[in-house]
Design an enzyme around this catalytic site. Structure first.
Site, PDB file in Angstrom:
ATOM      1  N   CYS A  54      12.852   2.878  -6.277  1.00 20.51           N
ATOM      2  CA  CYS A  54      12.613   3.896  -5.242  1.00 20.51           C
ATOM      3  C   CYS A  54      11.178   4.405  -5.302  1.00 20.51           C
ATOM      4  O   CYS A  54      10.565   4.681  -4.257  1.00 20.51           O
ATOM      5  CB  CYS A  54      13.590   5.054  -5.412  1.00 20.51           C
ATOM      6  SG  CYS A  54      15.326   4.582  -5.304  1.00 20.51           S
ATOM      7  N   ARG A 131      20.733   2.113  -0.533  1.00 14.55           N
ATOM      8  CA  ARG A 131      19.406   1.894   0.040  1.00 14.55           C
ATOM      9  C   ARG A 131      19.597   1.420   1.489  1.00 14.55           C
ATOM     10  O   ARG A 131      19.874   0.244   1.743  1.00 14.55           O
ATOM     11  CB  ARG A 131      18.681   0.846  -0.800  1.00 14.55           C
ATOM     12  CG  ARG A 131      17.180   0.999  -0.840  1.00 14.55           C
ATOM     13  CD  ARG A 131      16.538  -0.071  -1.705  1.00 14.55           C
ATOM     14  NE  ARG A 131      16.979  -0.019  -3.082  1.00 14.55           N
ATOM     15  CZ  ARG A 131      16.575   0.867  -3.990  1.00 14.55           C
ATOM     16  NH1 ARG A 131      15.702   1.802  -3.635  1.00 14.55           N
ATOM     17  NH2 ARG A 131      17.008   0.838  -5.234  1.00 14.55           N
TER      18      ARG A 131
END
Length: 219
Positions: A54, A131
């Site tokens: 991330c 995600r």
């Protein structure tokens, strides 16, 4: 025959329908999705703050923000972490990697937005938003959804390419083929009547490979 109980499954948003509106706290203050009407929105979720994949994604989006700005795109990040966690994380990214995060990150502690957009996938992560990425057009219509596995970061080049492709399709009423890039030929929709087919054969601006497959170069 045993039937599947779907009552616990969220209703996913659908392409070419209005994107679910919401109001949420972000690192830039309280926002509503509808605040960005008139702009394209790229909203993407990440599983958790202070995670390596991330971190690379946020640095990637932040570094390319001028390109998104030029395309009239508002970036929005999201995870189910708190505002304080978001602030600490972007501050750490700035201090450790030298990259400022110049766009809002939604704090979705109650998972309201995550559930609206179908980001909670129990088999992938029991307590995290997966995600996911959504592109919403200036009219508030959902135009694209992409879901990624937890292990795999997004390709920022592809997201920019898709925005350009959608904008080109809207402006010129055409389609874009595999791996299309700006200045590449575009695809013209197939004729729907014999009269349209006859007219197409006389159109010198088209490169006709078959009755259903024609391309042209935009001027």
């Amino acid at each position: 025959m045993e039937t599947m109980d779907t009552t616990s499954y969220p209703t996913l948003p659908r392409l070419n329908e209005p994107a679910p509106d919401f109001e949420a706290d972000t690192t830039f203050g309280r926002v509503r999705l509808s605040d960005y009407r008139g702009k394209w929105v790229v909203m993407y979720s990440h599983p958790a703050d202070f995670t390596p994949v991330c971190t690379t994604e946020f640095m990637g989006f932040a570094a390319r923000k001028p390109e998104f700005d030029a395309l009239n795109v508002q970036l929005l990040g999201l995870s189910i972490d708190s505002i304080f966690s978001h602030i600490a994380w972007v501050n750490a990214i700035s201090e450790k990697f030298g990259q400022v995060t110049p766009f809002p990150i939604i704090a979705d502690l109650d998972m309201h937005v995550s559930r609206l957009y179908g980001m909670i996938h129990p088999k992938a992560a029991t307590t995290q938003a997966v995600r996911a990425l959504f592109i919403i057009d200036p009219e508030g219509i959902l135009r694209l959804m992409i879901y990624y596995p937890m292990t795999t970061g997004r390709n920022i080049d592809e997201i920019i390419r898709v925005v350009k492709a959608l904008q080109t399709a809207d402006q010129y009423h055409v389609n874009t083929g595999a791996n299309w890039q700006p200045n590449d030929p575009v695809i013209v929709s197939p004729p729907r009547t014999m009269d349209e087919l006859a007219a197409r054969k006389k159109d010198s601006t088209l490169n006709i490979k078959d009755w259903y497959f024609s391309t042209k170069t935009l001027q």
